[in-house]
Design an enzyme around this catalytic site. Structure first.
Site, mmCIF file in Angstrom:
data_model
loop_
_atom_site.group_PDB
_atom_site.id
_atom_site.type_symbol
_atom_site.label_atom_id
_atom_site.label_comp_id
_atom_site.label_asym_id
_atom_site.label_seq_id
_atom_site.Cartn_x
_atom_site.Cartn_y
_atom_site.Cartn_z
ATOM 1 N N GLU A 76 2.983 24.762 5.045
ATOM 2 C CA GLU A 76 4.280 25.383 4.717
ATOM 3 C C GLU A 76 4.422 26.709 5.469
ATOM 4 O O GLU A 76 3.450 27.198 6.057
ATOM 5 C CB GLU A 76 4.382 25.641 3.212
ATOM 6 C CG GLU A 76 3.320 26.600 2.690
ATOM 7 C CD GLU A 76 3.718 27.316 1.400
ATOM 8 O OE1 GLU A 76 4.822 27.873 1.351
ATOM 9 O OE2 GLU A 76 2.907 27.317 0.462
ATOM 10 N N LYS A 100 -0.269 28.951 -9.044
ATOM 11 C CA LYS A 100 -0.405 30.408 -9.138
ATOM 12 C C LYS A 100 -0.669 30.817 -10.572
ATOM 13 O O LYS A 100 -0.048 30.305 -11.498
ATOM 14 C CB LYS A 100 0.853 31.072 -8.577
ATOM 15 C CG LYS A 100 0.847 31.043 -7.052
ATOM 16 C CD LYS A 100 2.202 31.204 -6.488
ATOM 17 C CE LYS A 100 3.026 29.961 -6.794
ATOM 18 N NZ LYS A 100 4.387 30.052 -6.267
HETATM 19 N N1 PSU Z 1 1.730 30.481 -3.251
HETATM 20 C C1 PSU Z 1 1.387 31.536 -2.476
HETATM 21 N N2 PSU Z 1 2.309 32.131 -1.720
HETATM 22 C C2 PSU Z 1 3.586 31.663 -1.691
HETATM 23 C C3 PSU Z 1 3.963 30.538 -2.483
HETATM 24 C C4 PSU Z 1 2.997 29.998 -3.241
HETATM 25 O O1 PSU Z 1 0.239 31.941 -2.477
HETATM 26 O O2 PSU Z 1 4.376 32.231 -0.952
HETATM 27 C C5 PSU Z 1 5.349 29.958 -2.366
HETATM 28 C C6 PSU Z 1 5.205 28.485 -1.963
HETATM 29 O O3 PSU Z 1 6.003 28.278 -0.839
HETATM 30 C C7 PSU Z 1 5.708 27.716 -3.157
HETATM 31 C C8 PSU Z 1 6.743 28.659 -3.679
HETATM 32 O O4 PSU Z 1 6.206 26.459 -2.802
HETATM 33 O O5 PSU Z 1 6.103 29.931 -3.564
HETATM 34 C C9 PSU Z 1 7.174 28.325 -5.075
HETATM 35 O O6 PSU Z 1 8.287 29.099 -5.397
HETATM 36 P P1 PSU Z 1 9.103 28.817 -6.748
HETATM 37 O O7 PSU Z 1 8.165 29.178 -7.846
HETATM 38 O O8 PSU Z 1 10.294 29.716 -6.659
HETATM 39 O O9 PSU Z 1 9.469 27.367 -6.709
#
Ligand code: PSU
Ligand code: MN
Length: 303
Positions: free
Chosen positions: A26, A160
Site C-alpha cells: 500500500e 493497530k
Molecule cells: N497502519 C499503519 N499506518 C497506516 C495505516 C495503517 O501503520 O498509515 C493506514 C492503512 O493504509 C490502513 C488505513 O488501510 O490506515 C486504515 O484507515 P481507516 O482506519 O481510516 O480505515
C-alpha cells in the site's frame, strides 16, 4: 473520454506473466499520513529491499495524476512520500474520475488493485479495524470488508493497537476471513510484540501457510486470508506504556473533534510524538518483517 485503465508497470506485468513472485504494497503507510519524513522513505526502501532480496518484485499501489498504478518507478517515490490524499476502496473511482494528483492507497484500495492485477500476496503494517467506541461512532475500517472480498493474502502485524481488537477479530469471523497466526497464537498488537487475544489458527512455516492458501483455493473460496506476524521482539514496545499512550491519543482525537478517515493518521502522529518516534522505529521494523514474510509466501506460491 478518459481512459481509466489500471496501469501496471512493465516489471510487475512481466513478473506476473512469467509466474514470478510479486508482493503488493500500500502507499498510505509511506505517505505523510502514515509515517513522518524521512522515516517514510526509509520504510519504502526497507520494504522493497526485503522483497527484492528474495527475488520477488514489489508492486506499490498508488494513484498518480488520476491513474491507478500497480508498480512504480523509483523516480516516482518522492511523490508517494510527500503530501497525499487518503484513498480507500470507495474513493478509488472518484480519485480517477477527478484526476487526483497523489492518492495514497489504504489496505482496502490496495487489495482491489492487487486483485485486479492478479497479485496474490499483499504486505502492510497494521490493518484498520473496528474502532474503540464503534458501538456509538460506527467507525469500522473498510479494510475488513476488502480483506474478505478480494482474493489476496494480507500479511500484517495485526490491527493497530488503538482499535478494539476483540471486536475486530469478531468482525473478521463474521466476514468469514481465515485469521492465521504466523508463529503466534495471539492477535499481534501492531508495535507491541506480545498480544493477549487468542486467534483461532497458527502455522509455523511458509509451507504450512501456502498449504492454507492452496486449500482455500481448492474449495473455490475467493475471499482473502489474513496472516498475522508479531513485530520482531527486539523492536517491540512495552504493552503497558503503549496502552497509556494509546489512551491519551484517542482522548486527544476526541477532544479535537477528529472523525472519519482522519482518525487513524491523527492517532499515528500523536503516538509518534509521544513516544519520541519509538513507535516509528517499531513500525518500520514490522513493515519490513511483514514484507519479508509476504515475499517468502509469494515465492512459495509460485514454486
Ligand atoms: N497502519 C499503519 N499506518 C497506516 C495505516 C495503517 O501503520 O498509515 C493506514 C492503512 O493504509 C490502513 C488505513 O488501510 O490506515 C486504515 O484507515 P481507516 O482506519 O481510516 O480505515
Ligand atoms: Mn474509519
Amino acid at each position: 473520454m478518459k481512459n481509466f485503465k489500471i496501469k501496471i508497470s512493465d516489471e510487475v506485468e512481466n513478473a506476473l506473466r512469467d509466474r514470478r513472485p510479486v508482493v503488493a504494497l500500500e502507499s498510505t503507510i509511506f505517505s505523510h499520513l502514515g509515517l513522518p519524513s524521512p522515516s517514510n522513505f526509509e520504510a519504502l526502501t526497507r520494504c522493497t529491499n526485503a522483497i527484492r532480496r528474495l527475488n520477488a518484485v514489489p508492486a506499490i499501489t498508488v494513484v498518480l495524476d488520476g491513474v491507478a498504478r500497480v508498480g512504480v518507478d523509483e523516480s516516482e517515490w518522492p511523490k508517494i512520500c510527500g503530501p497525499a490524499t487518503k484513498v480507500g476502496e470507495r474513493e478509488l473511482g472518484l480519485a480517477l474520475a477527478q484526476g487526483l494528483e497523489v492518492g495514497a492507497t489504504t489496505v482496502s484500495s490496495s487489495l482491489l488493485l492487487a486483485a485486479r492485477a492478479g497479485i496474490r500476496v499483499f504486505s502492510t503494517g497494521g490493518i484498520g479495524g473496528v474502532h474503540r467506541g464503534a458501538e456509538v461512532s460506527g467507525d469500522i475500517s473498510s479494510d475488513l470488508g476488502a480483506i474478505a472480498s478480494h482474493n489476496v493474502v494480507t500479511v500484517c502485524a495485526g490491527a493497530k493497537s488503538f482499535l478494539d481488537l476483540p471486536r475486530t477479530l469478531e468482525y473478521l469471523e463474521t466476514l468469514s476471513v481465515p485469521v492465521i497466526g504466523f508463529g503466534c497464537d495471539y492477535f499481534p498488537e501492531f508495535t507491541v510484540h506480545q498480544g493477549e487475544i487468542p486467534i483461532p489458527a497458527r502455522v509455523e512455516t511458509i509451507k504450512e501457510l501456502a498449504d492454507v492458501v492452496r486449500a482455500n483455493e481448492s474449495l473455490g473460496r475467493t475471499g482473502g486470508i489474513l496472516t498475522c506476524v508479531p513485530v520482531p521482539e527486539n523492536d517491540g514496545l512495552f504493552k503497558l506504556f503503549m496502552d497509556d499512550v494509546t489512551e491519551m491519543a484517542i482522548k486527544d482525537a476526541a477532544a479535537k473533534g477528529v472523525t472519519g478517515s482522519a482518525v487513524t493518521p491523527h492517532i499515528l502522529k500523536f503516538i509518534a510524538f509521544a513516544t519520541q518516534e519509538a513507535s516509528v522505529k517499531a513500525n518500520l521494523s514490522l513493515a519490513e518483517n511483514n514484507a519479508n514474510i509476504a515475499a517468502q509466501l509469494a515465492v512459495e506460491l509460485t514454486g
